[in-house]
Every structure is written in structure tokens, then in C-alpha cells.
Write an enzyme that holds these catalytic residues in place. Structure first.
Site, PDB file in Angstrom:
ATOM      1  N   ASP A  45       0.848  -1.208   0.000  1.00 17.13           N
ATOM      2  CA  ASP A  45       0.000   0.000   0.000  1.00 17.13           C
ATOM      3  C   ASP A  45       0.879   1.253   0.000  1.00 17.13           C
ATOM      4  O   ASP A  45       0.683   2.186  -0.790  1.00 17.13           O
ATOM      5  CB  ASP A  45      -0.910   0.052   1.241  1.00 17.13           C
ATOM      6  CG  ASP A  45      -1.939  -1.067   1.299  1.00 17.13           C
ATOM      7  OD1 ASP A  45      -1.536  -2.239   1.457  1.00 17.13           O
ATOM      8  OD2 ASP A  45      -3.146  -0.778   1.208  1.00 17.13           O
ATOM      9  N   ASP A 274     -12.426   4.998  -2.893  1.00 17.08           N
ATOM     10  CA  ASP A 274     -12.931   3.645  -3.131  1.00 17.08           C
ATOM     11  C   ASP A 274     -13.871   3.578  -4.329  1.00 17.08           C
ATOM     12  O   ASP A 274     -14.302   2.473  -4.705  1.00 17.08           O
ATOM     13  CB  ASP A 274     -13.687   3.126  -1.898  1.00 17.08           C
ATOM     14  CG  ASP A 274     -12.747   2.714  -0.774  1.00 17.08           C
ATOM     15  OD1 ASP A 274     -11.590   2.375  -1.070  1.00 17.08           O
ATOM     16  OD2 ASP A 274     -13.179   2.735   0.397  1.00 17.08           O
TER      17      ASP A 274
HETATM   18  P1  AMP Z   1     -14.287  -4.099  -1.065  1.00 15.35           P
HETATM   19  O1  AMP Z   1     -12.999  -4.697  -1.470  1.00 15.35           O
HETATM   20  O2  AMP Z   1     -15.166  -3.732  -2.212  1.00 15.35           O
HETATM   21  O3  AMP Z   1     -14.994  -4.906  -0.028  1.00 15.35           O
HETATM   22  O4  AMP Z   1     -13.955  -2.698  -0.432  1.00 15.35           O
HETATM   23  C1  AMP Z   1     -12.762  -2.388   0.196  1.00 15.35           C
HETATM   24  C2  AMP Z   1     -12.924  -1.057   0.870  1.00 15.35           C
HETATM   25  O5  AMP Z   1     -13.979  -1.115   1.819  1.00 15.35           O
HETATM   26  C3  AMP Z   1     -11.745  -0.599   1.663  1.00 15.35           C
HETATM   27  O6  AMP Z   1     -10.901   0.184   0.889  1.00 15.35           O
HETATM   28  C4  AMP Z   1     -12.361   0.229   2.789  1.00 15.35           C
HETATM   29  O7  AMP Z   1     -12.125   1.615   2.585  1.00 15.35           O
HETATM   30  C5  AMP Z   1     -13.831  -0.019   2.663  1.00 15.35           C
HETATM   31  N1  AMP Z   1     -14.507  -0.317   3.924  1.00 15.35           N
HETATM   32  C6  AMP Z   1     -13.990  -0.635   5.124  1.00 15.35           C
HETATM   33  N2  AMP Z   1     -14.979  -0.802   6.044  1.00 15.35           N
HETATM   34  C7  AMP Z   1     -16.145  -0.587   5.401  1.00 15.35           C
HETATM   35  C8  AMP Z   1     -17.522  -0.589   5.787  1.00 15.35           C
HETATM   36  N3  AMP Z   1     -17.889  -0.890   7.024  1.00 15.35           N
HETATM   37  N4  AMP Z   1     -18.446  -0.308   4.859  1.00 15.35           N
HETATM   38  C9  AMP Z   1     -18.101  -0.032   3.584  1.00 15.35           C
HETATM   39  N5  AMP Z   1     -16.814  -0.002   3.150  1.00 15.35           N
HETATM   40  C10 AMP Z   1     -15.854  -0.279   4.035  1.00 15.35           C
HETATM   41 MG    MG Z   2     -10.027   1.080  -0.547  1.00 19.37          MG
END
Ligand code: AMP
Ligand code: MG
Length: 324
Positions: A45, A274
Site C-alpha cells: 500500500d 474507493d
Molecule cells: P471491497 O474490497 O469492495 O470490499 O472494499 C474495500 C474497501 O472497503 C476498503 O478500501 C475500505 O475503505 C472499505 N470499507 C472498510 N470498512 C467498510 C464498511 N464498514 N463499509 C463499507 N466499506 C468499508
Molecule cells: Mg479502498
């Protein structure tokens, strides 16, 4: 669609992808840390953020305004971590002379806390889907340029996802995607060049069945609510679960009809890094994007999508049928 900013962004993302692969392939130790919000962060990262910042600074004759996910606080404190990040960045940039001071300064130059986002700015998730990266699954390097709250340029690197076919299976040849507002979206395999890129076109929904892309992590989106909305369509549905903004590329390249991300907590607001790149990819491939209630996404409120609740990105004709 060539422009100095686009070619700099493509080079930055492709070199950052190289840094992540150096870690994944064991050329550099994989050191995992935990951030204050309990989320994981790795050598890759930090290295990817440094590489993107250094490349953009080198290629563009303008001050860098960036809202990036990482900052250098842990790097300053942890010499072993710093050494590994430096090794990965040196490999990616093919620059053995890069110093620790340059590395730390680059990570901080992209950090969101110090960003001036009153004007136009970049947003960067150096590794989106860090949990996928750690699991040996999908992850993405995501860079976007935002003007007045609108994403106008996006580059997505998916180092472990093939440009076509099964998006979940880890591919030895990754893929890249780029979009420019009003000009279209393109995708190409990591062993091709931009000149060989194919225009992405997401056809309108066929009304017969739905393939939905969603997060692997149940904490990140409400799988149960998403399944309910899909069931209401009254057609056969399948779900493909993968980490990161790779999901947007899967939709934009017609490998799924929709990406659903319904919040698991009512006060959750998504981070702009994101989604910025992926949203432009789907819009420019002919799809539609909104929040989970159908409102337009607004990237003009700092670090988070403060005015929006969740995400829907889908084929034309499907959006109105998927809202919470
Ligand atoms: P994904 O790989 O689509 O599940 O998303 C990854 C991203 O989810 C990470 O970069 C975080 O910023 C974000 N993330 C972390 N916790 C949460 C949450 N509770 N709700 C939604 N997104 C989240
Ligand atoms: Mg992310």
C-alpha cells in the site's frame, strides 16, 4: 483520448502495480500493519502510493493536490517497514538511488489529511481491497482526477484480474482500465499497450437475468439486503464476489450487470478513493451510477461521499429496479 494527465496517470498506476506485484511475488517482505481504524495496510500500500506520487510529480509540471488513502506516520516510526517499502518502490521505479527521505515525503505528499481539495485534485487508493491482496485474491490500484466534485479521468490497475473471462480467478496477466469524461472507457491486458486497448461497452440490461458483483467482505456491504433487491427482480440472479474496484471493471466490461454496495450501518459514508475511478469507468462504458437510493454521486465533499448512501453501478435500464 491522450492527454499529459492521462498518460502520466497510466504510467503511475502501471508502476504502482509493479510495486504491489514485487510484494506479492515475495521479492520484498510482506509486512502487514493495522491502522487506527483497525483496517490492514501493507508494504505494498505504502510503496504504491509513493510510486504514484513520484511518477505524477516527475511527469506533470504542476503542484500535486491529492487525497490519497495512506500517510507516512507508521513509516516514520517503523524502520523495518520503511526499508521494505523503499525496496518495493525502488524495484517499481527502477531507481536504486531513491532515498528513505524521498519515499516518506512522497507518501505524505499524497496523504488526505494535508490535501488542498478546494480546487481540482487527484484521489488515490494505492491498494483498494487490501484484504483481497492479503488473501491472494483481487485488488486494485485506483487513481482519479476530480474537477468541481466530478470525476473527469480515471485509471484502474487490476494486477491479478484478466481483461476478459472469469474475474475471480487470479490471473498471471492483470489488466488496466482508463476512462475520460465524455470520451469513453477502455480496457487492456497488462501485456498489451494502450494502443491495443478495447473500448468498453456495457449493453443495456436484457431483462432476462442478472449477474451482480459485490464485496467478499460481509462487513463492507449488506449481502442480505442486496439479495432481497435482486430477488424482487423476479429473474434468475447470480452473484460474483470479489474485492476492490475490480468490481467496476467487471461491470464496465460486461462481465456483470450491476455492482451493489448497500451500507451495513446507517451512518456509513463511502470514501471517495474507493469509488471515483470505477464510477467513471461504468458511466463512460454506457452504464449508470448512483447511490443506493438513486441519488447522483457527488465527489465534492472532501474525503467521503457525504451526501450519498451506498452505491449502485449497473447496465442502463436496471438502475431504477435496484434501489433500496
Ligand atoms: P471491497 O474490497 O469492495 O470490499 O472494499 C474495500 C474497501 O472497503 C476498503 O478500501 C475500505 O475503505 C472499505 N470499507 C472498510 N470498512 C467498510 C464498511 N464498514 N463499509 C463499507 N466499506 C468499508
Ligand atoms: Mg479502498
Amino acid at each position: 483520448m491522450q492527454s499529459p494527465r492521462l498518460s502520466a496517470a497510466l504510467e503511475a498506476v502501471s508502476l504502482a502495480a509493479r510495486a504491489t506485484l514485487a510484494v506479492r511475488h515475495g521479492q520484498v517482505p510482506m509486512d502487514m500493519q493495522t491502522k487506527d481504524d483497525k483496517s490492514p495496510v501493507t508494504v505494498a500500500d505504502y510503496a504504491a502510493q509513493a510510486v504514484v506520487v513520484i511518477t505524477l510529480q516527475k511527469r506533470l509540471a504542476e503542484p500535486l493536490h491529492m487525497l490519497g488513502e495512506e500517510d507516512a506516520a507508521q513509516l516514520r516510526e517503523n524502520a523495518a517497514l520503511r526499508a521494505s517499502v523503499l525496496a518495493a518502490a525502488r524495484i517499481a521505479l527502477a531507481n536504486p538511488a531513491l532515498t528513505e527521505a524521498e519515499l516518506v515525503a512522497a507518501v505524505d505528499a499524497g496523504a488526505h489529511a494535508s490535501a488542498d481539495t478546494s480546487g481540482n485534485h487527484w484521489t488515490l487508493d494505492p491498494i483498494d481491497g487490501t484484504k483481497g491482496f492479503l488473501r491472494g485474491g483481487q485488488y486494485a490500484v485506483c487513481l482519479a482526477w476530480i474537477e468541481k466534485g466530478e470525476v473527469v479521468l480515471g485509471v484502474l490497475g487490476c494486477p491479478a484480474m484478466a481483461a476478459a473471462g472469469d474475474p475471480v480467478a487470479v490471473s498471471p496477466v492483470g489488466s488496466f482500465y482508463a476512462a475520460v469524461k465524455g470520451q469513453g472507457a477502455w480496457g487492456f491486458a497488462a501485456n498489451e499497450t494502450l494502443a491495443q486497448a478495447r473500448r468498453l461497452h456495457l449493453p443495456a440490461w436484457n431483462g432476462q437475468s442478472v449477474r451482480v458483483a459485490e464485496s467478499v467482505e460481509a462487513e463492507h456491504s449488506a449481502h442480505g439486503e442486496q439479495a432481497k433487491v435482486m430477488a424482487q427482480l423476479g429473474v434468475p440472479t447470480t452473484s460474483v464476489r470479489l474485492d476492490s474496484q475490480c468490481k467496476y471493471a467487471v461491470v464496465a466490461s460486461g462481465r456483470a450487470d450491476a455492482y451493489l454496495r448497500f451500507p451495513t450501518k446507517p451512518d456509513r459514508r463511502e470514501c471517495i478513493w474507493d469509488h471515483a475511478t470505477g464510477v467513471l469507468l461504468v458511466d463512460e462504458a454506457g452504464g449508470q451510477t448512483s447511490d443506493a437510493r438513486g441519488a447522483k454521486l457527488d465527489f465534492g465533499h472532501g474525503k467521503r461521499l457525504e451526501k450519498n448512501y451506498g452505491i449502485i453501478a449497473c447496465a442502463a435500464g436496471l438502475q431504477g429496479k435496484l434501489k433500496i
